[in-house]
Design a protein around this motif. Structure first.
Motif: not given
Length: 617
Positions: A239, A249-250, A253, A256-257
């Motif tokens: 990261t 970054s959001t 995320f 990846q979710l």
């Protein structure tokens, strides 16, 4: 008319589900377009990308262009490349599947007209997918009609499965007709008994398969969580290597979710031992991990290293989970009443269904993630499904078999079996002639029977007439000594120089050592505290009962003393044989507690209450 209304309502609901999934993809993409790119990109390109990601979540492959700079960052040649993505972000797919299952279950409660709801839902979802395929035409790999049909079939399949499950539970008319037809088909092959229980057995098989699949998903979730915790330093390092701002970054995320269900399915394949691959020539299994260059996605930092020989613990854990599920399933009332054949066939069929489900999930979680070697990612469907079926099936069979064994019955029958074996293989003991001689020894289950038998034997041997100086010594020491054995350490002993009474000598001659074997009537059976001198001493047999003075010690001098014990016994026995029974009856009354006449001031002799018999070995 009702069916048409149901179909229209289902189509509207399916369209709303499609728009909800489209919004989940569109909101982060629009934020990225406005904040990062400052609305510099073309709106048509942005909408095409959003529609392409939504179609990709429903297994429609999309083709994207990678510029030279991005290709160089991926370790490829610095030139534009067309990349085909087919690995579905199953996070969006799970949302669509959950809402479709909810709609199909609700329409199943309307009876036969609910089938129109499943058809209407597929048509409504297909309309939205057709519009999305039109927007994503520049990125499409398949033709327009196929790009619109595949998402519609995905929604319709899930909705129809939920409708069928509700119909089975509520026993719709069409389902009962199908069940009767299947039963008639089974009866034609000569299995009428199986046809009668076919619906119940099928339901139990599906329940066991669902429970086993849920257990597999649970252990895969635990393995994935442990891998993330252990590999957290690698995840953080990847990261930080991306140098992302808060918005970036959001977005990472969220990506990846969306891929988290894919990682969960890969974890299930890893637990079975089949493993998965991230690129051609790579593999990640519990035994070893051979990985090449990976995409810069922090989630890939959680891929565990191989454990070597300890990698067998992962499949062993899956087998143990199968054993636990099998034990719990075998305790159901339906399975307790089932035969052994049905109880063993059900886990096998359930394991086969689980294997097919795992193979299907691994196929849905496989595809292409980039150019070159990244065109092959995921797990081998048939290898993972076969191992899952074998491991869970073995565990289920062990658990069901262990739960059906009646341990209480075995525990109760084990002592009898051991006793029977011991009787067959035990060699005869010293002094034991045969089993018949041992069986000839009377089993005395009460003190009264013992007392009466001893006194009758003494009377027959001694001749039935008791003199003043002859008293029968009934202590355990006398009995044991008469057999030629050492008396009990706690038993009273005769003083040295004391003359044995005639009754005890006659008793020893009549009974013999074989009749009173210390192995059958040992010192423990004649406890001195319960059957000592207090029970059979001079206080219990006074002069009033015996007709003479009771002696405690050496025999008193009298008329019978000159004759001797042996001569007196022979003479009395000869008189008894000549038909003089009154002396024997007098002797029995003299030594019987029930027949003696107590005086006004005589205390009642104590009656021992302890029961004894053969000593159990």
């Amino acid at each position: 008319m009702r069916a048409i209304v149901t179909a229209v309502v289902a189509a509207i609901e399916a369209a709303a589900v499609a728009f909800a999934g489209f919004a989940v993809v569109a909101v982060p993409a629009l934020l990225l377009w406005m904040v990062v790119f400052g609305l510099a990109a073309e709106p048509a390109a942005v909408m095409a990308g959003i529609a392409g990601v939504w179609l990709l979540a429903h297994w429609v492959p999309m083709q994207f262009e990678i510029d030279a700079q991005t290709a160089l960052g991926l370790g490829l040649a610095p030139e534009p490349i067309a990349v085909v993505l087919s690995l579905a972000p199953l996070g969006v797919t799970v949302l669509t599947a959950a809402l479709a299952a909810r709609a199909g279950w609700r329409f199943g409660g309307r009876g036969g007209s609910g089938a129109a709801g499943a058809l209407g839902g597929a048509l409504g979802f297909g309309a939205v997918s057709f519009a999305a395929a039109t927007l994503a035409a520049p990125l499409a790999v398949w033709p327009l009609w196929l790009s619109a049909l595949v998402p519609a079939l995905c929604y319709g399949a899930v909705s129809t499965a939920a409708f069928a499950a509700r119909a089975v539970r509520d026993e719709h008319g069409w389902w009962r007709a199908c069940t009767r037809a299947a039963q008639r088909g089974v009866e034609r092959i000569g299995a009428s008994g199986a046809a009668a229980v076919l619906p119940a057995r099928a339901a139990e098989t599906v329940r066991l398969a669902a429970a086993s699949l849920a257990a597999l998903v649970g252990i895969a979730a635990l393995a994935l969580s442990a891998a993330i915790v252990v590999g957290y330093p690698h995840v953080i390092a990847l990261t930080q290597g991306l140098h992302l701002d808060p918005l970036g970054s959001t977005l990472v995320f969220l990506v990846q979710l969306a891929l988290l269900p894919v990682a969960l399915i890969w974890g299930a394949a890893w637990v079975t031992g089949a493993g998965f691959s991230v690129g051609a020539g790579s593999s990640a299994t519990p035994f070893e991990a051979l990985l090449g260059p990976l995409p810069a996605l922090p989630l890939f930092g959680a891929i565990p290293q191989g454990w070597g020989g300890l990698g067998a613990l992962a499949p062993a854990a899956l087998v143990l989970v199968g054993v636990a599920v099998g034990v719990l399933f075998a305790r159901r009332p339906q399975q307790r009443r089932a035969s052994w054949t049905a109880a063993l066939v059900t886990p096998v069929l359930a394991a086969a269904l689980v294997g097919l489900a795992v193979a299907a999930l691994c196929g849905l979680a496989s595809g292409s993630l980039g150019p070159g070697r990244l065109e092959t990612v995921g797990a081998d469907p048939w290898l993972a499904g076969g191992l899952a079926a074998a491991e869970l099936g073995g565990g289920l069979l062990l658990g069901v078999s262990a739960a059906r064994i009646d341990l209480q019955r075995i525990r109760a029958a084990l002592p009898e079996a051991v006793k029977a074996v011991n009787e067959r293989v035990r060699p005869p003991r010293a002094g034991e002639g045969s089993r018949g001689a041992a069986e000839g020894l009377p089993v005395l289950d009460g003190l009264d029977r013992f007392d009466g038998g001893i006194r009758r034997s003494a009377a027959r041997a001694a001749g039935g007439e008791s003199s003043d100086d002859e008293t029968v010594d009934l202590s355990d020491a006398a009995l044991v000594d008469s057999a030629g054995r050492a008396p009990h350490p706690g038993a009273p002993r005769e003083p040295e120089g004391a003359t044995r009474s005639a009754g005890s000598a006659a008793l020893a001659d009549a009974a013999g050592s074989d009749a009173f074997d210390t192995e059958a009537y040992d010192a423990d059976a004649f406890d001195t505290e319960a059957y000592g001198t207090e029970a059979y001493g001079t206080e219990g047999y006074d002069s009033d009962a015996s007709g003479g003075a009771a002696v405690d010690g050496p025999a008193a001098e009298g008329d019978g003393a000159d004759a001797g014990p042996a001569e007196t016994g022979d003479a009395d026995a000869h008189d008894a044989d000549n038909g003089d029974p009154h002396d024997t009856e007098a002797l029995l009354r003299a030594y019987s507690w029930d027949e003696r006449q107590t005086g006004a001031g005589d205390p009642e002799p104590p009656r021992p209450t302890r029961r004894w018999g053969r000593r159990k070995r």
